[in-house]
Write an enzyme that holds these catalytic residues in place. Sequence first.
Site, PDB file in Angstrom:
ATOM      1  N   ASP A  15       0.882  -1.161   0.000  1.00  0.00           N
ATOM      2  CA  ASP A  15       0.000   0.000   0.000  1.00  0.00           C
ATOM      3  C   ASP A  15       0.926   1.218   0.000  1.00  0.00           C
ATOM      4  O   ASP A  15       2.108   1.117   0.382  1.00  0.00           O
ATOM      5  CB  ASP A  15      -0.859  -0.043   1.275  1.00  0.00           C
ATOM      6  CG  ASP A  15      -1.659   1.216   1.490  1.00  0.00           C
ATOM      7  OD1 ASP A  15      -1.463   1.860   2.543  1.00  0.00           O
ATOM      8  OD2 ASP A  15      -2.440   1.591   0.604  1.00  0.00           O
ATOM      9  N   ASP A  17       0.071   5.179   0.807  1.00  0.00           N
ATOM     10  CA  ASP A  17      -0.062   6.187   1.874  1.00  0.00           C
ATOM     11  C   ASP A  17      -0.157   5.525   3.244  1.00  0.00           C
ATOM     12  O   ASP A  17      -1.024   4.684   3.479  1.00  0.00           O
ATOM     13  CB  ASP A  17      -1.300   7.058   1.605  1.00  0.00           C
ATOM     14  CG  ASP A  17      -1.160   7.871   0.316  1.00  0.00           C
ATOM     15  OD1 ASP A  17      -2.171   8.083  -0.366  1.00  0.00           O
ATOM     16  OD2 ASP A  17      -0.030   8.235  -0.048  1.00  0.00           O
ATOM     17  N   ASP A  25      -5.279  12.813   6.620  1.00  0.00           N
ATOM     18  CA  ASP A  25      -6.743  12.709   6.517  1.00  0.00           C
ATOM     19  C   ASP A  25      -7.279  13.697   5.490  1.00  0.00           C
ATOM     20  O   ASP A  25      -8.422  13.582   5.049  1.00  0.00           O
ATOM     21  CB  ASP A  25      -7.396  12.960   7.884  1.00  0.00           C
ATOM     22  CG  ASP A  25      -7.185  11.773   8.838  1.00  0.00           C
ATOM     23  OD1 ASP A  25      -7.322  11.955  10.055  1.00  0.00           O
ATOM     24  OD2 ASP A  25      -6.862  10.664   8.336  1.00  0.00           O
ATOM     25  N   THR A  58      -2.349   1.247  -4.789  1.00  0.00           N
ATOM     26  CA  THR A  58      -2.842   2.345  -3.963  1.00  0.00           C
ATOM     27  C   THR A  58      -4.191   2.876  -4.428  1.00  0.00           C
ATOM     28  O   THR A  58      -4.436   3.025  -5.627  1.00  0.00           O
ATOM     29  CB  THR A  58      -1.801   3.507  -3.955  1.00  0.00           C
ATOM     30  OG1 THR A  58      -2.301   4.596  -3.183  1.00  0.00           O
ATOM     31  CG2 THR A  58      -1.463   3.983  -5.352  1.00  0.00           C
ATOM     32  N   CYS A 105     -16.381   0.934  -9.320  1.00  0.00           N
ATOM     33  CA  CYS A 105     -15.281   0.248 -10.020  1.00  0.00           C
ATOM     34  C   CYS A 105     -14.993  -1.093  -9.351  1.00  0.00           C
ATOM     35  O   CYS A 105     -15.514  -1.404  -8.277  1.00  0.00           O
ATOM     36  CB  CYS A 105     -14.034   1.139 -10.004  1.00  0.00           C
ATOM     37  SG  CYS A 105     -13.159   1.188  -8.408  1.00  0.00           S
TER      38      CYS A 105
END
Length: 192
Positions: A15, A17, A25, A58, A105
């Site tokens: 991943d 971030d 955030d 990501t 998606c």
Amino acid sequence: MPRAEKPAAQLVILDRDGVINQDSDDYVKSLDEFLPYPQAIDAIARLSRAGWTVAVATNQSGIARGYYDETTLAAMHERLNALVAAAGGEIAHIVHCPHGPDDGCDCRKPLPGLLERLGTELGIDSLAGSWMVGDSLRDLEAGEAVGCRPVLVRTGKGERTLARHPERSGDDRTQVFDDLAGFVDWLLERQP
Ligand SMILES: O=P(O)(O)OC[C@@H](O)[C@H]1O[C@@H](OP(=O)(O)O)[C@@H](O)[C@@H](O)[C@@H]1O
Ligand SMILES: [Mg+2]
Ligand SMILES: [Zn+2]
């Protein structure tokens, strides 16, 4: 020339971030806000030098939300690749989901589509047995959906994820580490 098939077991999917760079955030909206953890850059380089294939998957809903565009995202990933190359390693491939939660998606984690696309583009038939490293539950779930071994790091949203899902810290499914460097130390120590 088709890519030589890679054994999935030598594959680590990251991943981005909260694992490779500081998360926010308020989203990571610009190159200036893209702040890789030095320990993560070094860990990626160590992994690839040890013969592992390192890839990134990501979610980037900030694109759908209009916070930044594909050009800005590409600049972040150019910076990431340059930092890893300067540390003597390489990232084999980066895939992202640009969609929002309501776009329907199949590639937004926790759905498996992004990882399946990664496997196809890397020439890997099955991702079963590869490692999926994330800071959010959706990262772990996306990985598990394609047979990956889930790894949770405490950086980024990792502590929040553990607080919400304490079962993840005790189960034999999920390995938990302070950060990516800690996972890579462990992984490379157990490899011949
Ligand atoms: O951790 P990865 O998948 O690399 O990227 C996560 C980011 O795309 C953003 O994902 C958002 O989630 P929503 O997309 O709004 O649910 C929020 O969690 C943001 O804080 C975060 O920066
Ligand atoms: Mg994350
Ligand atoms: Zn998507």
